[in-house]
Design a protein around this motif. Sequence first.
Motif, PDB file in Angstrom:
ATOM      1  N   SER A  11      40.673  54.475  39.212  1.00 35.68           N
ATOM      2  CA  SER A  11      42.559  54.083  38.596  1.00 35.68           C
ATOM      3  C   SER A  11      41.069  52.735  37.827  1.00 35.68           C
ATOM      4  N   PHE A  12      40.318  52.570  37.777  1.00 33.43           N
ATOM      5  CA  PHE A  12      39.594  51.338  36.885  1.00 33.43           C
ATOM      6  C   PHE A  12      38.230  51.187  36.283  1.00 33.43           C
ATOM      7  N   ASP A  13      38.163  50.177  35.291  1.00 27.37           N
ATOM      8  CA  ASP A  13      36.886  51.410  34.272  1.00 27.37           C
ATOM      9  C   ASP A  13      35.836  50.695  35.280  1.00 27.37           C
ATOM     10  N   THR A  14      34.907  51.263  35.481  1.00 27.86           N
ATOM     11  CA  THR A  14      33.621  51.096  35.838  1.00 27.86           C
ATOM     12  C   THR A  14      33.114  49.956  35.789  1.00 27.86           C
ATOM     13  N   GLU A  15      33.047  50.247  33.972  1.00 29.65           N
ATOM     14  CA  GLU A  15      31.838  48.883  33.372  1.00 29.65           C
ATOM     15  C   GLU A  15      33.091  48.286  33.205  1.00 29.65           C
ATOM     16  N   ALA A  16      33.581  47.723  33.002  1.00 30.15           N
ATOM     17  CA  ALA A  16      34.404  46.360  32.838  1.00 30.15           C
ATOM     18  C   ALA A  16      34.136  45.765  34.308  1.00 30.15           C
ATOM     19  N   ALA A  17      34.189  46.398  35.393  1.00 30.79           N
ATOM     20  CA  ALA A  17      34.450  46.183  36.433  1.00 30.79           C
ATOM     21  C   ALA A  17      32.619  45.404  36.707  1.00 30.79           C
ATOM     22  N   VAL A  18      32.137  45.996  36.465  1.00 29.14           N
ATOM     23  CA  VAL A  18      30.306  45.219  36.512  1.00 29.14           C
ATOM     24  C   VAL A  18      30.074  44.552  35.373  1.00 29.14           C
ATOM     25  N   ASP A  19      30.944  44.394  34.270  1.00 28.26           N
ATOM     26  CA  ASP A  19      31.240  42.945  33.481  1.00 28.26           C
ATOM     27  C   ASP A  19      31.260  41.806  33.980  1.00 28.26           C
ATOM     28  N   ALA A  20      32.824  42.221  35.560  1.00 28.64           N
ATOM     29  CA  ALA A  20      33.605  41.463  35.914  1.00 28.64           C
ATOM     30  C   ALA A  20      32.601  40.337  37.186  1.00 28.64           C
ATOM     31  N   ALA A  21      31.773  41.348  37.179  1.00 29.23           N
ATOM     32  CA  ALA A  21      30.917  41.478  38.459  1.00 29.23           C
ATOM     33  C   ALA A  21      29.916  40.388  37.975  1.00 29.23           C
ATOM     34  N   MET A  22      29.430  40.943  36.776  1.00 31.43           N
ATOM     35  CA  MET A  22      27.928  40.239  36.842  1.00 31.43           C
ATOM     36  C   MET A  22      28.613  37.994  36.658  1.00 31.43           C
ATOM     37  N   GLN A  23      29.893  38.215  35.835  1.00 37.31           N
ATOM     38  CA  GLN A  23      30.162  37.143  35.782  1.00 37.31           C
ATOM     39  C   GLN A  23      30.209  35.938  37.349  1.00 37.31           C
ATOM     40  N   VAL A  24      30.737  36.846  37.582  1.00 38.12           N
ATOM     41  CA  VAL A  24      31.267  35.776  39.451  1.00 38.12           C
ATOM     42  C   VAL A  24      29.454  36.231  40.448  1.00 38.12           C
ATOM     43  N   PHE A  25      28.420  37.042  40.334  1.00 43.98           N
ATOM     44  CA  PHE A  25      27.073  36.496  40.745  1.00 43.98           C
ATOM     45  C   PHE A  25      26.250  35.834  39.682  1.00 43.98           C
ATOM     46  N   TRP A  26      26.763  35.534  38.724  1.00 41.56           N
ATOM     47  CA  TRP A  26      25.802  34.859  37.281  1.00 41.56           C
ATOM     48  C   TRP A  26      26.821  33.370  38.486  1.00 41.56           C
ATOM     49  N   THR A  27      27.421  32.791  38.626  1.00 39.22           N
ATOM     50  CA  THR A  27      28.257  32.078  38.390  1.00 39.22           C
ATOM     51  C   THR A  27      27.752  31.536  39.936  1.00 39.22           C
ATOM     52  N   ASN A  28      28.145  32.157  40.766  1.00 35.30           N
ATOM     53  CA  ASN A  28      28.020  32.179  42.301  1.00 35.30           C
ATOM     54  C   ASN A  28      26.657  32.650  42.810  1.00 35.30           C
ATOM     55  N   GLY A  29      25.850  33.816  42.761  1.00 31.80           N
ATOM     56  CA  GLY A  29      24.616  33.786  42.783  1.00 31.80           C
ATOM     57  C   GLY A  29      25.314  34.705  44.205  1.00 31.80           C
ATOM     58  N   TYR A  30      24.094  35.892  44.726  1.00 39.18           N
ATOM     59  CA  TYR A  30      23.904  36.699  45.292  1.00 39.18           C
ATOM     60  C   TYR A  30      25.051  36.673  47.124  1.00 39.18           C
ATOM     61  N   ALA A  31      23.855  35.499  47.035  1.00 39.07           N
ATOM     62  CA  ALA A  31      24.590  34.402  48.676  1.00 39.07           C
ATOM     63  C   ALA A  31      25.878  34.276  48.085  1.00 39.07           C
ATOM     64  N   GLY A  32      25.908  33.521  47.434  1.00 39.07           N
ATOM     65  CA  GLY A  32      27.091  32.552  47.547  1.00 39.07           C
ATOM     66  C   GLY A  32      28.802  33.853  47.028  1.00 39.07           C
ATOM     67  N   THR A  33      28.521  34.703  46.563  1.00 40.39           N
ATOM     68  CA  THR A  33      29.277  35.527  46.331  1.00 40.39           C
ATOM     69  C   THR A  33      30.486  36.558  48.038  1.00 40.39           C
ATOM     70  N   THR A  34      31.111  36.184  48.223  1.00 45.78           N
ATOM     71  CA  THR A  34      31.400  37.017  48.889  1.00 45.78           C
ATOM     72  C   THR A  34      32.533  38.102  48.766  1.00 45.78           C
ATOM     73  N   PRO A  35      32.910  39.351  49.535  1.00 42.20           N
ATOM     74  CA  PRO A  35      33.285  40.695  49.097  1.00 42.20           C
ATOM     75  C   PRO A  35      34.505  40.832  48.849  1.00 42.20           C
ATOM     76  N   GLN A  36      35.224  39.080  48.664  1.00 43.92           N
ATOM     77  CA  GLN A  36      36.358  39.372  49.129  1.00 43.92           C
ATOM     78  C   GLN A  36      37.027  38.328  47.014  1.00 43.92           C
ATOM     79  N   GLN A  37      35.499  37.746  47.092  1.00 44.97           N
ATOM     80  CA  GLN A  37      35.759  37.213  45.336  1.00 44.97           C
ATOM     81  C   GLN A  37      35.257  38.414  44.389  1.00 44.97           C
ATOM     82  N   LEU A  38      34.466  39.099  44.623  1.00 46.82           N
ATOM     83  CA  LEU A  38      34.399  40.815  44.220  1.00 46.82           C
ATOM     84  C   LEU A  38      36.243  41.560  43.585  1.00 46.82           C
ATOM     85  N   VAL A  39      36.089  41.437  45.228  1.00 44.84           N
ATOM     86  CA  VAL A  39      38.085  42.043  44.763  1.00 44.84           C
ATOM     87  C   VAL A  39      38.295  41.345  43.859  1.00 44.84           C
TER      88      VAL A  39
END
Length: 192
Positions: free
Chosen positions: A6-34
């Motif tokens: 029920s969601f656009d996978t490519e848009a989700a990857v774009d959004a995740a990229m922004q979160v990881f880019w801002t916080n890094g891998y270790a600094g990104t929580t699953p809740q932030q991704l959700v």
Amino acid sequence: MARAKSFDTEAAVDAAMQVFWTNGYAGTTPQQLVDALGIGRGSLYNAFTSKHALYERALRRYQESETARLIEVLDGHGPARDRIRAALDLVVTASLRDSGGRGCMIANAAVEFGGTDEIVGHLVRRVFDRQEAAFRGAIEEGQLAGEIDRAADAGALASALLATINGIRVLAKADPDPARLSRLADTALRLL
């Protein structure tokens, strides 16, 4: 019967990229991704299997969207020196536009993971190798055209330019001084 996503996978990857880019891998929580993707935790893991797998996809997306521009400039038309200057200016401009101090996601991944993650290391090396090859190609074209000293080591110059663009992005995270970043670009161009 499996439920349709029920969601656009490519848009989700774009959004995740922004979160990881801002916080890094270790600094990104699953809740932030959700929260950023607007999906449930179960959907996150069903679609991407793990935080690391999503990070890999985000790194690839960054490479496709952000680092590809540098390659396009270097592989373009016109005098080689002008293309190299335009590539350096592109990095300086992107660094100054980065008001959040995120830097380059690929350089950030190299620093965060070093040589500890084989998959991330491979992705980072692939991007750096491609950037260096594009610089080398432009330098060699410039040498053939008489714009750049033919006796110069094209590989060494390409490595120096690769180090320069990554240095610009890292320095800009701590001190986005336009004069300093422009001086670095100018100095790198004088190497040619």
